[in-house]
Every structure is written in structure tokens, then in C-alpha cells.
Design a protein around this motif. Structure first.
Motif, mmCIF file in Angstrom:
data_model
loop_
_atom_site.group_PDB
_atom_site.id
_atom_site.type_symbol
_atom_site.label_atom_id
_atom_site.label_comp_id
_atom_site.label_asym_id
_atom_site.label_seq_id
_atom_site.Cartn_x
_atom_site.Cartn_y
_atom_site.Cartn_z
ATOM 1 N N HIS A 175 -5.195 3.455 -15.863
ATOM 2 C CA HIS A 175 -5.099 3.425 -14.398
ATOM 3 C C HIS A 175 -4.341 4.616 -13.832
ATOM 4 C CE1 HIS A 175 -6.701 -0.613 -14.600
ATOM 5 N NE2 HIS A 175 -5.668 -1.015 -15.338
ATOM 6 N N ARG A 230 0.851 -1.189 0.000
ATOM 7 C CA ARG A 230 0.000 0.000 0.000
ATOM 8 C C ARG A 230 0.884 1.237 0.000
ATOM 9 N NH1 ARG A 230 -2.398 0.757 4.691
ATOM 10 N NH2 ARG A 230 -3.829 2.319 3.852
ATOM 11 N N GLU A 252 -3.255 8.511 -12.899
ATOM 12 C CA GLU A 252 -3.771 9.837 -12.577
ATOM 13 C C GLU A 252 -3.051 10.905 -13.379
ATOM 14 O OE1 GLU A 252 -3.675 12.951 -8.828
ATOM 15 O OE2 GLU A 252 -4.236 10.874 -8.447
ATOM 16 N N ARG A 257 -6.120 -0.414 -7.783
ATOM 17 C CA ARG A 257 -7.284 -0.950 -7.069
ATOM 18 C C ARG A 257 -7.187 -0.712 -5.566
ATOM 19 N NH1 ARG A 257 -7.835 -6.774 -10.266
ATOM 20 N NH2 ARG A 257 -8.872 -5.939 -12.132
ATOM 21 N N LYS A 258 -5.966 -0.599 -5.064
ATOM 22 C CA LYS A 258 -5.766 -0.322 -3.642
ATOM 23 C C LYS A 258 -5.854 1.175 -3.326
ATOM 24 C CE LYS A 258 -2.670 -4.277 -2.901
ATOM 25 N NZ LYS A 258 -1.306 -4.694 -2.498
ATOM 26 N N GLY A 259 -6.103 1.982 -4.336
ATOM 27 C CA GLY A 259 -6.201 3.417 -4.121
ATOM 28 C C GLY A 259 -4.915 4.180 -4.333
ATOM 29 N N THR A 260 -3.877 3.506 -4.831
ATOM 30 C CA THR A 260 -2.615 4.174 -5.109
ATOM 31 C C THR A 260 -2.756 5.063 -6.337
ATOM 32 O OG1 THR A 260 -1.346 2.355 -4.148
ATOM 33 C CG2 THR A 260 -0.190 3.799 -5.668
ATOM 34 N N ARG A 261 -2.232 6.261 -6.262
ATOM 35 C CA ARG A 261 -2.274 7.215 -7.369
ATOM 36 C C ARG A 261 -1.072 6.958 -8.269
ATOM 37 N NH1 ARG A 261 -3.011 12.783 -4.029
ATOM 38 N NH2 ARG A 261 -3.415 13.661 -6.128
ATOM 39 N N ARG A 296 0.703 5.751 -1.063
ATOM 40 C CA ARG A 296 -0.082 6.883 -1.552
ATOM 41 C C ARG A 296 -0.003 6.983 -3.075
ATOM 42 N NH1 ARG A 296 -0.871 11.087 2.511
ATOM 43 N NH2 ARG A 296 0.226 10.571 4.439
#
Length: 381
Positions: free
Chosen positions: A213, A164, A215, A186-190, A166
Motif C-alpha cells: 500500500h 482523510r 508509495e 483506499r481513501k487516496g492517502t499516500r 494527503r
């Protein structure tokens, strides 16, 4: 793996000097909570040993011997980005294969001990020699020769289940899908991505399977215009926002231009004119600066300015990873430009956000000089 024994129990000079030079600034201090991911940034890739020659008056000529006025060695490849992120105060985790030769030990020590980078996802591969790049810097550019082999599949790090974080930094390859990018997103990583030259000549955005995927996408001018067919880098940046929320196009000596589709915001910041010693790793340092500002929630123009500044400071030293600036260098630059009479007030306002970030003034000269990046020196008695 532990520190190299080649230094006979003494701390290597790069460890001593890195600790001495780095002033701890946490750009995310006001945002941290107990529930945060363990790492600010995750990345994976190949670590090279970079051997850099500088002070060449011209390109080497076939059949002749050229003497360089400067030479050094440092971790390269993905290590350039990892070191740049760590020096800006981000908790950085790297998954890479390291050779069990002296070069591999040196690179591991320099990153883990000297830079404080987490290497728990990395592996030391028995019987595998470290990839090597020789870089020759002249006339503001560089020429490189590289050699290496892929490590055995069973010995490669397994980034398909990344930790995990950021953010993650990825280098996209046309026609190739990297499952770890999907897992991280999918884990919210940018995901922040750059791309290399398309050797196939297709320049087809649909071949960048993992772009969906991401940003942010940070190509250079040539890459952006070829992928979009636009007639200018600024038009290319706008076209790229059809595929990714945030497009940043580096403009070389003209600076950088960015478009954020979500907010409609655009920004352009000119480059800082400096005398370049070695441009190795400058693009990685730019991305690291932009990632730092984005995670910290700065305005788009401030992120571009900071990224450009860190890249400009890096080219004044040689050695891709070891030339990346920390907050001490950034603070020294900011105080220096404020003290010079006749500075453009607009330019000073552009970097005024640094005032609340840089460490307190220290009695150290500018420009700052780091330890010479090389292998095997002991400290002087």
C-alpha cells in the motif's frame, strides 16, 4: 484535555519560544484547493517522554556514576515525526495515547499548543503512566533505555478509520498488518513507510504486509541490504522498487540515494557535514523533509537534499522532537552558507531551490538556539 495547570496560568516556555521561533511558510500554498483533505499528514504510534543526557565523554561504565554536561526532556517516539512535519508547515494529525500523569500533560501541551498538531484522534488514558526513554548521547551516537506498558485495549486510539489526509507516515513491523494503512490507502492517502530492525533475523520482505500500500519506502543502508540481499545500498534501492514505486535508502554519513520506478529517475545527494550533539530523531526529521518535498511536487534530488538538510540541522540540538528545524532555521542556514567565502558552487546550486522558499532575512544569529527542553520551568519575570 486542556493545557497543564502545572504552569499556574502562565504560558510554558516551550510554547512561547516555539511561537517566537517559527516563521509560517506553507510549502503547499500553491497546491491547496477547497476540496483538499483536512490534513496534510496523518500518523499514529506511541508518544514517549524523552529524557536526554548530552556531553558525556564516553559510555557509562558499570558500577560508576557519570555526569553529563547537558540534559533536557521533550516528547519523543512518534512525536519526533509529528513535530518535524508540523514545523515544516504541514497540517499534521496524530492519534496516540497519553498518560494522565504530569509527563503526559507536558507532552500533550508541547504538541498541541507548542507545535499546533491536531490531537483530536488521541486519547488521555486514566491511571496509565507515560512511556519514558532515557537517551545518552556520546561520540556521535546514542544509547537508550525505555520503559512503558501498552494502554488498555479499550483506551487505545482507534486508527482503523483514519481521517482523510494527503499522506500518512507508517512504521512497518515484520509479521504485523496495520488495518489503518489499508483504509488510508483506499481513501487516496499516500503512504510513506520506514521500518525498524528485524529482531527475528528473517529479513523477509513478504513479512511487511503493508508494503503493497506504500508509495515510498525509506530504510537505512543495513535494513535495505538485508531485506534485498543486495551487495550495495544503491543496488538494494533498485531491488526495492519491485515492491514499492519509490525507494529511498539513507547512507549515513554518505547521504541518501533514491530510485523512482514510475519515472526511472534516480538521485543521490551527499550528507552535510555537521558536529552532531544528539542524533535522536534525525531519521524522523529526514522522512518529514522528504514527505514535505514530495507533497510539494519537487524534483527527486531536491527532496533528498532538503531531507538531508533538515536532518543535519536537527542533530545540532538535543531533544528529538524539539530539535526539528523550522523554516527560520532553514533560512538562517541558507543565508549563512551563501555568505561564507570559498563555498563550492556546486553545493550552492544543489540548495538553490531554497531561495524561493525561505522566509525573509531576520536579524537573528546563527546557529539559532531554541528554548531548553525541560519540564516545569516558569518564565522569568
Amino acid at each position: 484535555m486542556t493545557a497543564s495547570k502545572a504552569f499556574a496560568g502562565e504560558e510554558p516556555e516551550y510554547v512561547v519560544e516555539a511561537a517566537r521561533c517559527q516563521t509560517q511558510v506553507d510549502p503547499l500554498a500553491g497546491l491547496r484547493t477547497p476540496d483538499d483533505p483536512p490534513w496534510d499528514v496523518y500518523l499514529t504510534g506511541t508518544v514517549f517522554l524523552d529524557i536526554i543526557f548530552t556531553g558525556l565523554d564516553s559510555a557509562p561504565v558499570r558500577g560508576t556514576e557519570s555526569w553529563a554536561r547537558g540534559m533536557g526532556a521533550s516528547p519523543g517516539g512518534v512525536a519526533n515525526m509529528a513535530a518535524a512535519l508540523a514545523r515544516l508547515g504541514l497540517k499534521t494529525s496524530l492519534a496516540a495515547a497519553f498518560g494522565d500523569d504530569h509527563y503526559g500533560e507536558y507532552c500533550w501541551d508541547a504538541l498541541a499548543q507548542g507545535e499546533g498538531i491536531d490531537l483530536s484522534p488521541s486519547r488521555t488514558v486514566a491511571g496509565w503512566h507515560s512511556p519514558v526513554t532515557v537517551s545518552m548521547a556520546y561520540e556521535g551516537e546514542r544509547t537508550m533505555v525505555s520503559h512503558g506498558h501498552e494502554p488498555p485495549p479499550e483506551d487505545q486510539p482507534t486508527p482503523d478509520c483514519p481521517p482523510r489526509a494527503r499522506a500518512a507516515v507508517a512504521s512497518l513491523t515484520p509479521g504485523r498488518h496495520a488495518p489503518w494503512i489499508t483504509q488510508a490507502a483506499r481513501k487516496g492517502t499516500r503512504i510513506f513507510a520506514d521500518v525498524g530492525w528485524d529482531d527475528t533475523g528473517a529479513w523477509d520482505l513478504s513479512s511487511l504486509a503493508d508494503l503493497e500500500h506504500c508509495e515510498a519506502f525509506l530504510p537505512n543502508t543495513a535494513e535495505a541490504m538485508r531485506y534485498t540481499g543486495a551487495d550495495s545500498p544503491r543496488a538494494a534501492a533498485h531491488a526495492l522498487t519491485e515492491y514499492v514505486p519509490l525507494a529511498v535508502v539513507t547512507l549515513g554519513s554518505e547521504g541518501a540515494y533514491a530510485v523512482d520506478r514510475r519515472t526511472g529517475e534516480t538521485a543521490e545527494v551527499p550528507a552535510i557535514a555537521v558536529e552532531a550533539l544528539d542524533p535522536t530523531g534525525a531519521g524522523d526529521v529526514f522522512v518529514a523533509g522528504f514527505v514535505t518535498g514530495t507533497l510539494a511536487g519537487w524534483p527527486l534530488a531536491d527532496r533528498l537534499a532538503f531531507a538531508g538538510l533538515t536532518a543535519a540541522l536537527s542533530v545540532q540540538e538535543f531533544g528529538g522532537s524539539l530539535s526539528a528545524p523550522g523554516w527560520t532555521e532553514i533560512g538562517a542556514w541558507w543565508r549563512k552558507v551563501q555568505s561564507v567565502a570559498g563555498q563550492d558552487p556546486t553545493a550552492l546550486r544543489r540548495y538553490a531551490f531554497l531561495e524561493r522558499l525561505v522566509p525573509e532575512e531576520q536579524a537573528r544569529p546563527w546557529p539559532l538556539r531554541r528554548a531548553v527542553p525541560t519540564i516545569g520551568f516558569r518564565r522569568s519575570a
